[in-house]
Write a protein that holds these residues in place. Structure first.
Motif, PDB file in Angstrom:
ATOM      1  N   THR A  99       0.833  -1.214   0.000  1.00  0.00           N
ATOM      2  CA  THR A  99       0.000   0.000   0.000  1.00  0.00           C
ATOM      3  C   THR A  99       0.865   1.262   0.000  1.00  0.00           C
ATOM      4  OG1 THR A  99      -0.136  -0.134   2.427  1.00  0.00           O
ATOM      5  CG2 THR A  99      -1.927  -1.123   1.163  1.00  0.00           C
ATOM      6  N   LEU A 128      -5.660  -2.032   1.379  1.00  0.00           N
ATOM      7  CA  LEU A 128      -5.795  -3.423   0.929  1.00  0.00           C
ATOM      8  C   LEU A 128      -6.769  -4.110   1.887  1.00  0.00           C
ATOM      9  CD1 LEU A 128      -2.931  -5.726  -0.237  1.00  0.00           C
ATOM     10  CD2 LEU A 128      -4.567  -6.585   1.417  1.00  0.00           C
ATOM     11  N   THR A 185      -8.804  -2.915  -7.740  1.00  0.00           N
ATOM     12  CA  THR A 185      -8.536  -4.136  -8.525  1.00  0.00           C
ATOM     13  C   THR A 185      -8.644  -5.363  -7.604  1.00  0.00           C
ATOM     14  OG1 THR A 185      -6.171  -3.893  -8.122  1.00  0.00           O
ATOM     15  CG2 THR A 185      -7.033  -2.982 -10.178  1.00  0.00           C
ATOM     16  N   ILE A 189      -8.005  -8.978  -5.891  1.00  0.00           N
ATOM     17  CA  ILE A 189      -6.877  -9.863  -5.554  1.00  0.00           C
ATOM     18  C   ILE A 189      -7.390 -11.294  -5.703  1.00  0.00           C
ATOM     19  CG2 ILE A 189      -5.223 -10.539  -3.780  1.00  0.00           C
ATOM     20  CD1 ILE A 189      -5.580  -7.765  -2.529  1.00  0.00           C
ATOM     21  N   MET A 216      -7.624  -4.234  -3.729  1.00  0.00           N
ATOM     22  CA  MET A 216      -6.679  -3.148  -3.455  1.00  0.00           C
ATOM     23  C   MET A 216      -7.238  -1.895  -4.110  1.00  0.00           C
ATOM     24  SD  MET A 216      -2.591  -3.035  -3.848  1.00  0.00           S
ATOM     25  CE  MET A 216      -1.688  -1.684  -3.090  1.00  0.00           C
ATOM     26  N   THR A 265      -1.348  -6.006  -7.211  1.00  0.00           N
ATOM     27  CA  THR A 265      -2.269  -7.036  -6.687  1.00  0.00           C
ATOM     28  C   THR A 265      -1.821  -8.444  -7.100  1.00  0.00           C
ATOM     29  OG1 THR A 265      -3.743  -6.794  -8.612  1.00  0.00           O
ATOM     30  CG2 THR A 265      -4.216  -5.465  -6.647  1.00  0.00           C
ATOM     31  N   GLU A 266      -1.162  -8.541  -8.272  1.00  0.00           N
ATOM     32  CA  GLU A 266      -0.652  -9.860  -8.665  1.00  0.00           C
ATOM     33  C   GLU A 266       0.445 -10.335  -7.711  1.00  0.00           C
ATOM     34  OE1 GLU A 266       0.566  -9.484 -12.680  1.00  0.00           O
ATOM     35  OE2 GLU A 266      -1.490  -9.313 -13.464  1.00  0.00           O
ATOM     36  N   VAL A 281       0.711  -9.287  -4.625  1.00  0.00           N
ATOM     37  CA  VAL A 281       0.025  -9.571  -3.353  1.00  0.00           C
ATOM     38  C   VAL A 281      -0.615 -10.959  -3.397  1.00  0.00           C
ATOM     39  CG1 VAL A 281      -1.924  -8.904  -1.901  1.00  0.00           C
ATOM     40  CG2 VAL A 281      -0.373  -7.152  -2.782  1.00  0.00           C
TER      41      VAL A 281
END
Length: 718
Positions: A30, A44, A117, A119, A129, A151-152, A154
């Motif tokens: 973040t 997030l 987006t 997750i 996120m 996000t990918e 994450v």
């Protein structure tokens, strides 16, 4: 900008590769996203099963408005709800018309536009996120794509963390299962095993409470073990009725694992206790199936008001219930083997008594005591059916013997297992004597007995009697009790048949001995009253003729003298034979004077010790007389002895006779017919004859004869 973005992604990727704890990765993501995208805030969040979202990390000006750990309800028009509903990126360019708790809070914080987006972790929507700006800023068109790069990473971090957690959880669960399996293999006692399984399952599955219970019949449940993660588990009374929609009742109906995540509307006493006394919100129960039958259940519970037990709890709990089922089956098999061993030992003890020819009354008493101790019963008894439609108690176990004494006769009427067996010739069972009529049923009730079984005793194809076993109201007789009791009745039938055969043989031998003695008396009487008197008369006549013969006929006088002397000799020999056949003194005076006279005629000195003054049964006196007579004859012929000692007493209703000599010994009773015949005579009277004759150390005959034959408990005709 691209270089900065790649640098930020590398920094996040490095954290992910290092296995940094998720909360640190979330905070870093973040922060990097907020700085890189030049937004006012970024956060997030993780979607929960109850349609809420939990903030896990936040950065920028809205940290106070959206702190980590806060839970938000989804709904309305806002970024997090739009991503949750669609599973795709979302954008709001103006929060003027936003709604829902999240939308209202963002508008109040001065957020003008935002993007979010999803997750996606291993194909499932895990969280969101989001990044937002103020009213004066506008988000670039590529913000969603740039945010997706984070996000990918994450998602990868979350997947890695979850995989590691799953592996750790699996390892911990397998270790718990191994510990339980070790207890099972060691044959740990059921109570210890159940407590250990409840604790291991509760810890491995992250529960607050856990427990195990056993089904009692079709309508009750008894708790066997309970565990609490903190402190002592509250006391669980019972047994519990299976009457509601709780876990135990549902498992009992379906035989499958069951989950309850909300007890508010679940009916029944068990559910009320779980809800009100234990404070449980979420529970899972799994059946314990032992060799195809539902035996019990294993339960785990969670007290969390905002969380439920994981969705895989049912399948994970099954691993523990399978081990418990194995342990229970092993314990039951061991118990069955132990029970079988005890039963076989009891049957061997009874069979040994049967083989030894133990008197019936002793054998019957031993059998009912074995039955009372072996079977789960309070009382056991044996009865013999009589020809007048009654039953006589021939043996009773010690528990309530005062109400069912040996020798008591009972009429075969009313409702009781003895009457049912007498009527059908088959095993019978009564589960309650509450309203049973008849004196025997009343005595059973008064003795505190509730249920009974009876099995017939069949001797040579005919119904001889019955063996019964009874239990109190708190006991139950298993379905196989009749079959186990029948094992004893079969031995009893064999013993009774053997005893009857022995008694019939003994009676036959006694009749033969009595008939022989009667024939001896008749011959002795005929000799005494007939032949001997005739010889005396002839002798007197010859002496008279001799006295009247003329002097010149000296040859005739000599001849008559020789004839008279011959008649006297024949008379003496006949008198001796008569005495050997059946001495008159034995019939007239008894055993003591008869043996005294016999010893006076002995060619060897005899020391007498005859401790009896009363008359004894005739067969006993005759047997003892002939033993002394045969012994004195044998000593004179074979022993080379200088003295014989004869001792006789009649204490405790047993005649004891001992004949000892100081001869050469080495006598073999099997080499002559005399002692064998005497042994048969004595055994026919229920006595024994023992010969002790070591070489060079004399010979001793020991005889014991009961003065009265005991009445047998075996009736020849039932």
């Amino acid at each position: 900008m691209l270089a900065e973005e790649q640098a930020a992604l590398r920094r996040v990727a490095t954290l992910v590769a290092r296995g940094t704890p998720p909360e640190e990765v979330f905070a870093a993501v973040t922060k990097e996203a907020g700085r890189l995208l030049s937004v006012e805030y970024a956060h997030l969040g993780r979607y929960e099963a109850d349609a809420t979202m939990t903030i896990l990390a936040a950065s920028g000006r809205s940290v106070d408005q959206f702190p980590a750990g806060r839970r938000w309800s989804l709904g309305g028009k806002n970024i997090s709800t739009m991503v949750y509903d669609t599973g795709r990126p979302a954008r709001i360019d103006s929060f003027a018309n936003s709604s829902g708790p999240l939308g209202d809070s963002a508008r109040e914080d001065g957020i003008g536009s935002a993007v979010g987006t999803p997750i996606i972790v291993e194909g499932h929507l895990w969280g969101v996120m989001a990044a937002g700006s103020t009213l004066e800023q506008s988000l670039h068109a590529d913000t969603e794509a740039r945010l997706a790069s984070f996000t990918e990473l994450v998602a990868t971090a979350i997947a890695n963390a979850e995989s590691r957690a799953a592996l750790a959880r699996l390892a911990e669960e397998q270790a718990a299962l191994r510990r339980v399996a070790t207890l099972v293999a060691r044959g740990t006692s059921p109570a210890e095993l159940f407590a250990a399984v409840s604790e291991e399952a509760g810890r491995a599955l992250g529960a607050h409470l856990a427990g195990m219970a056993r089904y009692e019949g079709d309508d009750k449940l008894t708790v066997l073990a309970a565990w609490a993660a903190e402190g002592e588990h509250p006391l669980v009374p019972g047994p519990w009725p299976l009457e509601g929609g709780d876990l135990a009742s549902t498992i009992s109906r379906t035989g499958r694992s069951v989950r309850i995540d909300d007890y508010d509307s679940v009916p029944g006493r068990i559910a009320a206790f779980v809800r009100e006394e234990l404070g449980i919100r979420s529970s899972v129960g799994s059946p314990i199936v032992v060799e195809g039958r539902l035996w019990g259940a294993l339960f785990v519970h969670s007290k969390q008001t905002d969380e439920v037990l994981p969705r895989d709890t049912e399948s994970r709990l099954t691993g523990f219930t399978e081990l418990v089922a194995t342990a229970i089956a092993n314990a039951e098999n061991r118990g069955e083997l132990a029970r079988l061993a005890e039963e076989q030992a009891a049957l061997r003890r009874v069979a040994t008594l049967v083989a030894r020819g133990t008197p019936p009354e002793q054998l019957f008493a031993a059998v009912v005591e074995e039955v009372a101790q072996l079977l789960p019963v309070t009382f056991a008894a044996m009865g013999r059916y009589e020809s007048d439609g009654t039953m006589t108690n021939v043996a009773t176990s010690s528990q309530v013997v005062d109400r069912f004494p040996v020798g008591r006769r009972w009429p075969l009427d009313g409702k009781n297992v003895s009457t049912m067996v007498a009527q059908t010739g088959q095993a019978a069972r009564i589960d309650s004597y509450a309203d049973a009529p008849g004196p025997l049923a009343a005595a059973i009730r008064e003795g505190g007995l509730h249920t009974s079984i009876g099995t017939p005793i069949i001797v040579d194809g005919r119904l001889w009697g019955v063996m019964t076993a009874s239990a109190g109201p708190e006991q139950s007789l298993p379905a196989d009790t009749e079959a186990r009791l029948a094992n004893f009745t079969e031995l009893m039938a064999t013993a009774i048949a053997n005893t009857a055969s022995r008694e019939a043989l003994a009676a036959s031998r006694a009749r033969i001995v009595a008939a022989a003695d009667e024939m001896r008396r008749r011959i002795e009487r005929d000799l005494h009253d007939g032949i001997q008197q005739r010889l005396v008369s002839l002798g007197l006549e010859v002496r008279g003729a001799q006295a009247g013969a003329p002097l010149q006929l000296s040859e005739l006088e000599g001849l008559l003298s020789r004839v008279a002397d011959g008649l006297v000799s024949v008379f003496d020999e006949l008198r001796e034979i008569s005495r050997g056949i059946h001495p008159a003194i034995l019939s007239e005076g008894g055993l003591k004077p008869a043996i005294t006279a016999l010893c006076r005629r002995s060619v060897l000195p005899v020391e007498l010790n005859l401790d009896t003054e009363r008359r004894l049964p005739e067969l006993v006196e005759v047997a003892a007389y002939y033993v002394v007579s045969e012994a004195l004859t044998n000593v004179a012929k074979h022993a080379q002895a200088s003295v014989v000692r004869v001792d006789l007493d009649t204490h405790e209703e047993i005649l004891r006779l001992a004949i000892r000599d100081d001869g050469i010994g080495g006598a073999d009773p099997g080499q002559g017919s005399g002692l064998l015949g005497l042994s048969d005579r004595i055994e026919a009277l229920g006595g024994t004859l023992q010969v002790i004759s070591p070489a060079g150390d004399g010979t001793t005959l020991l005889v014991e004869i009961p003065l009265e034959r005991p009445n047998s408990a075996v009736s020849p005709e039932p």
